[in-house]
Enzyme design. Structure first.
Site, PDB file in Angstrom:
ATOM      1  N   HIS A  29       0.819  -1.219   0.000  1.00 50.51           N
ATOM      2  CA  HIS A  29       0.000   0.000   0.000  1.00 50.51           C
ATOM      3  C   HIS A  29       0.848   1.262   0.000  1.00 50.51           C
ATOM      4  O   HIS A  29       0.382   2.321  -0.419  1.00 50.51           O
ATOM      5  CB  HIS A  29      -0.936   0.010   1.207  1.00 50.51           C
ATOM      6  CG  HIS A  29      -2.053  -0.976   1.081  1.00 50.51           C
ATOM      7  ND1 HIS A  29      -1.932  -2.283   1.454  1.00 50.51           N
ATOM      8  CD2 HIS A  29      -3.322  -0.835   0.610  1.00 50.51           C
ATOM      9  CE1 HIS A  29      -3.074  -2.911   1.226  1.00 50.51           C
ATOM     10  NE2 HIS A  29      -3.935  -2.059   0.704  1.00 50.51           N
ATOM     11  N   GLY A  30       2.056   1.193   0.508  1.00 48.01           N
ATOM     12  CA  GLY A  30       2.878   2.391   0.511  1.00 48.01           C
ATOM     13  C   GLY A  30       4.144   2.188   1.308  1.00 48.01           C
ATOM     14  O   GLY A  30       4.251   1.259   2.115  1.00 48.01           O
TER      15      GLY A  30
END
Lengths: 342, 463
Positions: B325-326
């Protein structure tokens, strides 16, 4: 981990129709929307950064807007849905018309008042520091996350009520979306702030016309900068409330993109010119010289001896670390004028 | 280009019409839809399109070479190279800055002057999604699950505009067969598509953005400024916001694809109805959870190596899923929380099952707590956020409409689904004219809730 396969997104019993029905359904919706909100398409095209997409939207938006103008439907729809709208009417550009720039003879001499002088420049004692109670941090997306950083520094513990009010995508030269002339009046009407921090300019460069007529000025020659400076000056004057408040206006660090850099340079020049009559109450904080000395873009700079990213990947905004540096600049300036803490 | 925008409102009717007109002629339809998809994608930046083309051609090259090599090792090397290319691109664009800062920090702590250059790299839109789809293609060709597709089909598969930016992660074996022959123009689920688009718009614009503007963004930006009632509301509101934002996007994407004759898999199934974390992952971002299972968990050994190995594989999968996701420790911790609970549930097995209501209550609150890390941006903000839950004070953001929205989104998922499905089916069976009028009316109503600055991007665009 789960073992199931995803199901179909629709009930198998749902009715099948023809492709032409799909097209008809979408086109009916599109036509209705054009009739009720064609002016929105036109406005969206006018507010986009120049380019192919803006040209296409404008090309469609003008006839759609014309059709909407001929029909009474748009006004009826606006009235019917007004209760859902989160904004008051802050679009239009009339805010800057409240005090249109007076035309001056070429050889006229502009008046100079005492407000044009910072007492410190005259060797005078600075005024006694007043307690800071209400701080307004506003602007466009440039003001984020500076607003949060300042709210943390001047939070409840310091006895300061910080109002954060970024208006993303807006600009002083872009009044159809939001008119900063109107907004600045609104912002100071209720609970007037003691200090206003303004960081605005990521969406500038749109043509501007003097509200009392005259030709439209394209960015970024002296005529455009003059109109921009006039609008900034009106806002500064609103925010400073005849000296009852202080204004801290941040200049733009140079963006990476060359076209945007031209706009930023004109904006910064206009801010400095605009502040000249109000130097007793308005501080221009030069983030451009901190982040981009010499007007040269850089991603990172040394902070406490360590190379640190200070710009976002878009080459326009400040990173979290960059915003912290900008907040430090603002905090130093605020603490020179105000006492903080109960 | 985002779905709820003027640009898309002009783009889609044109593309939909031409797509069905050209559909009987694949030689015309395929280049057309490829160009339309790239135009949609490159509206943000033409450079993103170049990267997408490189990923497409790189993986297709690997698939072509796979067909021409034999022996036990060569195919593995080819597929490994393709996956390294995909993950290398993902790593360079998404994780370089994060790791450079972390490594420089560690080097600095040891007084070493060496440092990795810091570059602020714009993450190409949707790179996490299309890279995973590219991996699924080349690995499934390698495994013999699917045949290699024509290059233009693979290019359409990876760039198809309804899913290129934020999924759902459609597997090649689901999409490529749909390109093999023209879609049947007498078999379009128009009603279901329009209802999905309408529901998605309401979820995103009217619910998610309102909650973000009124509660979530202010509190997460400066949690220090708020006391327990506001902070607690922000935690629940974010759980609802992210569900409505992401599932709203997915609904619109699936609806748009259905109108064009293509079926994407379902991505959400009332996730806040889950009574365990395992159940949650059967309902939340189903296509990602399926990808992680098939391309990470099972290759790692799955549950075949005993309890400890299974626990290790679960944790690795969920932590990497978090990192997907990041590039931030908060995402890692979010994945670790889910992984830890999954491990706990797995170890318990069938020995003890809580009553359904208790399972729901515990699961929902674990999910809500984990979302705080997901949203916080950094660990300091998350810590402050939780710390403020113990601070007595006034409720400045708690209003009846906001509480009603949060409660309604959760309660609707807990209600029996059959009556809702029946009601939905009735709406879906409406004729095209009332459907079109209804959609336009809903768009006008939803548009009225948009503030001056417009519709913010979908949360998952940043991933």
């Amino acid at each position: 981990m789960q073992r199931d396969e995803p199901a179909s997104p629709f009930d198998p019993a749902t009715r099948r129709r023809r492709a032409v029905d799909a097209i008809a359904c979408v086109l009916i919706a599109t036509v209705i929307l054009a009739a009720f909100a064609g002016d929105s398409v036109r406005r969206a095209g006018e507010q986009m950064q120049p380019g192919l997409i803006a040209d296409v939207v404008t090309a469609v938006g003008h006839p759609a807007g014309w059709i909407a103008d001929q029909l009474p439907l748009a006004g009826a729809a606006d009235d019917a849905t007004a209760f859902l709208s989160p904004d008051d009417d802050l679009a239009g550009g009339e805010g800057f018309a409240l005090s249109a720039q007076p035309a001056a003879a070429a050889d006229a001499v502009a008046p100079v008042t005492a407000d044009a002088f910072d007492p410190r420049d005259l060797g005078a004692e600075p005024p006694t520091r007043r307690p800071l109670r209400r701080l307004l941090v506003t602007g466009d997306s440039m003001a984020m996350p500076l607003d949060a950083e300042l709210a943390r520094r001047f939070g409840a513990a310091a006895g300061v009520s910080t109002q954060r009010e970024p208006h993303i995508g807006t600009g002083i030269s872009k009044t159809a979306l939001l008119d900063w002339g109107k907004l600045s009046v609104r912002q100071t009407a209720k609970q007037p702030p003691d200090a206003v921090v303004m960081f605005l300019g990521a969406n500038e460069g749109f043509p501007m016309r003097r509200r009392d007529g005259g030709p439209e000025h394209e960015c970024c020659d002296a005529a455009w900068a003059a109109e921009y400076a006039w609008r900034v000056r009106l806002m500064m004057n609103t925010y400073r409330r005849a000296g009852a408040a202080r204004v801290y206006w941040l200049t733009l660090p140079a963006p990476r993109d060359g076209d945007r850099a031209v706009i930023a340079r004109a904006v910064n020049a206009a801010i400095r010119v605009a502040a000249a009559p109000y130097r007793a109450h308005v501080r221009v904080l030069s983030t451009d010289s901190v982040f981009t000395p010499g007007g040269r873009f850089r991603n990172s700079m040394a902070v406490d001896g360590r190379e640190t990213l200070v710009r976002d990947a878009d080459g326009i905004h400040l990173s979290l670390q960059g915003a912290a540096i900008a907040a430090g600049l603002v905090a130093d300036a605020l603490l020179a004028d105000f006492s903080v803490g109960s | 280009m985002v779905f709820p925008s003027v640009e898309f409102a002009l783009f889609f009717p044109l593309v939909l019409t031409l797509s069905w007109v050209l559909m009987p002629h694949p030689r015309l339809w395929k280049p057309f839809v490829l160009v339309a998809s790239y135009a949609f994608y490159m509206a943000a930046s033409w450079k993103f399109g170049v990267l997408l083309a490189i990923v497409t051609l790189g993986n297709q090259l690997a698939a072509v070479v796979l067909a021409h090599v034999s022996g036990p090792r060569a195919p593995k090397w080819i597929v490994a190279l393709a996956v390294v290319l995909d993950l290398g691109i993902l790593g360079a664009f998404k994780y370089y800055g994060f790791f450079a800062q972390e490594i420089n920090g560690v080097l600095g702590d040891f007084g070493l002057a060496l440092s990795m250059p810091l570059v602020a790299i714009a993450i190409p839109l949707g790179v996490s999604f299309y890279v995973f789809q590219a991996i699924s293609y080349v690995v499934d060709v390698f495994r013999g699950v699917i045949e290699r597709g024509p290059t233009i089909d693979v290019a359409i598969y990876l760039s198809f505009f309804p899913h290129v930016v934020a999924g759902p992660i459609v597997r090649a074996r689901e999409f490529l067969p749909q390109l093999a022959k023209p879609r049947d123009p007498r078999d379009v689920v128009v009603g279901a598509a329009v209802v999905l688009i309408a529901v998605g718009l309401v979820k995103k614009v009217a619910i998610a953005d309102t909650l973000a503007r009124e509660v979530v963004d202010p509190v997460f930006a400066v949690p220090e400024a708020y006391a327990a009632p506001d902070v607690a509301l922000a935690a629940y509101a974010y759980a609802v916001q992210i569900y409505c934002d992401f599932s709203g996007y997915t609904d619109i994407a699936i609806g748009v694809a259905l109108l064009m004759g293509f079926v994407f898999p379902q991505n959400f199934r009332a996730p806040y109805r889950a009574t365990s974390i395992r159940d949650f992952w059967r309902r939340w971002h189903i296509t990602l959870s399926r990808f992680l299972r098939d391309f990470l968990y099972i290759p790692l050994g799955g549950n075949r190596g005993g309890r400890i190995a299974t626990a290790r594989n679960l944790m690795a999968t969920m932590v990497l899923g978090g990192l997907w996701h990041g590039a931030a420790w908060t995402f890692v911790l979010w994945g670790a929380i889910h992984g830890s609970v999954l491990v706990g549930e797995h170890q318990l097995g069938n020995r003890w099952r809580p009553p359904a209501w208790l399972g729901w209550l515990v699961t929902f609150h674990i999910v809500v707590i984990a979302w705080v890390f997901f949203r916080a941006g950094d660990m300091a903000t998350a810590t402050t956020f939780f710390g403020r839950l113990a601070v007595d004070g006034g409720a400045t953001l708690v209003t009846a409409p906001i509480v009603a929205i949060v409660a309604a989104v959760i309660v609707v998922q807990l209600l029996p689904q059959e009556p809702l499905a029946r009601a939905r089916l009735r709406v879906e069976s409406l004729r095209p004219v009332p459907l079109g009028v209804g959609l336009a009316t809903l768009v006008l109503l939803v548009a009225a809730t948009v503030p001056a600055q417009g519709v913010p991007p979908f949360i998952y665009f940043q991933f």
